[in-house]
Design a protein around this motif. Structure first.
Motif, mmCIF file in Angstrom:
data_model
loop_
_atom_site.group_PDB
_atom_site.id
_atom_site.type_symbol
_atom_site.label_atom_id
_atom_site.label_comp_id
_atom_site.label_asym_id
_atom_site.label_seq_id
_atom_site.Cartn_x
_atom_site.Cartn_y
_atom_site.Cartn_z
ATOM 1 N N ASN A 86 0.834 -1.209 0.000
ATOM 2 C CA ASN A 86 0.000 0.000 0.000
ATOM 3 C C ASN A 86 0.866 1.256 0.000
ATOM 4 N N TYR A 87 1.967 1.217 0.735
ATOM 5 C CA TYR A 87 2.874 2.371 0.790
ATOM 6 C C TYR A 87 3.478 2.635 -0.586
ATOM 7 N N LYS A 88 3.894 1.576 -1.254
ATOM 8 C CA LYS A 88 4.466 1.731 -2.598
ATOM 9 C C LYS A 88 3.448 2.329 -3.572
ATOM 10 N N ILE A 89 2.221 1.839 -3.508
ATOM 11 C CA ILE A 89 1.179 2.355 -4.402
ATOM 12 C C ILE A 89 0.940 3.836 -4.125
ATOM 13 N N SER A 90 0.923 4.203 -2.844
ATOM 14 C CA SER A 90 0.708 5.606 -2.487
ATOM 15 C C SER A 90 1.844 6.488 -3.004
ATOM 16 N N LEU A 91 3.085 5.999 -2.917
ATOM 17 C CA LEU A 91 4.215 6.757 -3.457
ATOM 18 C C LEU A 91 4.065 6.954 -4.961
ATOM 19 N N ARG A 92 3.696 5.898 -5.662
ATOM 20 C CA ARG A 92 3.503 6.015 -7.109
ATOM 21 C C ARG A 92 2.378 7.003 -7.429
ATOM 22 N N ASN A 93 1.318 6.948 -6.662
ATOM 23 C CA ASN A 93 0.189 7.850 -6.905
ATOM 24 C C ASN A 93 0.576 9.302 -6.636
#
Length: 400
Positions: A86-93
């Protein structure tokens, strides 16, 4: 050139409106999606809604403070895999929306601690105070943390007992509520305003019984190994915030308090995307922290700056003072930061903005007629912004 002038804003519920901030020179906003539960993904739509609102008022979303690191990541428990994803997805977003700086901390359970949220100085201004003996009284006699007495020397134990014996039940409950709930409630606190908040807090603490400094360091390194490659790929700088206060509390380890701590963090994962939030207020609590040395040693990876000041009033005790009045040599600190900015520009680095915000502030004048989160009054922080800006102009003239 000058450091980018930013301001921490807590979203639509903040009593200080975006329309007010441009009036006194704020260029960028520091904020987060405070309404999203820690550990959940930050959707692009939600990020863009906040970003566009900031831009409508002529400013930019300069820094995310913060994208919370969940307790499951700090503990390396069974939820970790999903939380990291989830953290990785948030960074990408965030990167897809043009946001490139993310501040975070790795403090277990308690993000920061103060024992008096309404400390009044001789001038009549109000700030926040941390008294170590009062915190010990909370820890030992109010919270009743198992084996808490082992963490304090005899003189602090004696003083804590005296403080506790003089407290009413209401005063005990207020102290506990302020430490556990009030100071954490607007920054994705772990406990929340629940009826049995003290027991919930103790339950969180117990999960760290087998996690010492070495284990927590290793858990941080695992976090960095997972998320920094994503940050590098999408062009985001992550920057860890120092511990506040910078020494162990409640039997919990601290791993971002000293020059040695940051040496360990950056040498074990040397990517420049693995950076530092330079917080003069947090770092200055320890007499053995040389702030100018820290600023120069890690200058190339300082991605975000908090400037505030404190005055020490005893062993591990302090109160927050005016920005230019305290133990921090703000002239030398700011000079070191501006020299780093000049070096970045000479080297063609794109991240030469080095956003700073006036961290916390004295409650003064009409601040007493306004509501605000602890440490975040309007006029007191505005005073800090103006003082630092004036000092900055003088230093810039001397450098050029």
């Amino acid at each position: 050139m000058a450091l980018e002038k930013t301001w921490r804003w807590f979203g639509p519920n903040d009593s200080i409106k975006l329309s007010e901030l441009r009036q006194f020179g704020v260029e960028g906003i520091v904020t987060a999606l405070h309404h999203i539960k820690g550990g959940a993904v930050w959707p692009v739509e939600e990020i863009m809604q906040v970003k566009e609102e900031i831009e409508r008022h002529g400013m930019r979303w300069s820094v995310v403070e913060s994208l919370p690191v969940s307790e499951g990541i700090k503990q390396n428990n069974s939820d970790r895999k999903q939380l990291i994803e989830n953290y990785k997805i948030s960074l990408r977003n965030l990167a897809s929306c043009g946001i490139d700086t993310v501040c975070y901390n790795f403090m277990p359970v308690l993000d920061w601690a103060r024992t008096d949220l309404h400390f009044v100085s001789e001038s009549g201004a109000e700030s926040m105070l941390y008294d170590h003996a009062t915190f010990a009284a909370f820890d030992i006699f109010i919270l009743n943390r198992p084996n808490a007495k082992q963490d304090y020397p005899e003189d602090i134990l004696a003083e804590a007992k005296q403080i506790f014996d003089k407290m009413t039940i209401d005063e005990q409950n207020t102290l506990a509520f302020n430490i556990i709930v009030v100071t954490q409630g607007f920054i994705n606190g772990t406990v929340g305003n629940v009826q049995n908040y003290k027991q919930v807090f103790l339950d969180y603490l117990s999960k760290y019984d087998d996690i010492d400094k070495d284990v927590l360091r290793n858990n941080l390194l695992l976090f960095l190994e997972d998320v920094i490659p994503v940050a590098e790929e999408v062009g985001i700088n992550l920057c860890i915030h120092p511990d506040d206060p910078p020494y162990p509390l409640l039997g919990l380890p601290r791993i971002a308090s000293t020059l040695e701590d940051f040496d360990w963090i950056f040498s074990n994962y040397p990517s420049r995307a693995n950076g530092l939030t330079f917080c003069s207020g947090s770092l200055s609590v320890r007499e053995d922290n040389d702030l100018v040395k820290i600023a120069k040693r890690f200058g190339e990876r300082i991605h975000f700056v908090h400037l505030r000041n404190i005055k020490r009033i005893g062993t591990r005790s302090f109160y927050e003072s005016a920005h230019l009045d305290g133990v921090v040599d703000m002239y030398e600190v700011l000079k070191a930061l501006l020299e780093e900015q000049h070096q970045r520009m000479a080297n063609g680095r794109k991240d030469h903005r080095m956003p700073f915000r006036p961290d916390h502030g004295l409650k003064i004048l009409d601040d007493f007629n306004r509501t605000s989160n602890p440490g975040y009054p309007l006029i007191g922080r505005m005073r800090g912004l103006v003082e630092i800006t004036g000092l900055e102009i003088g230093i810039e003239r001397s450098l050029s």
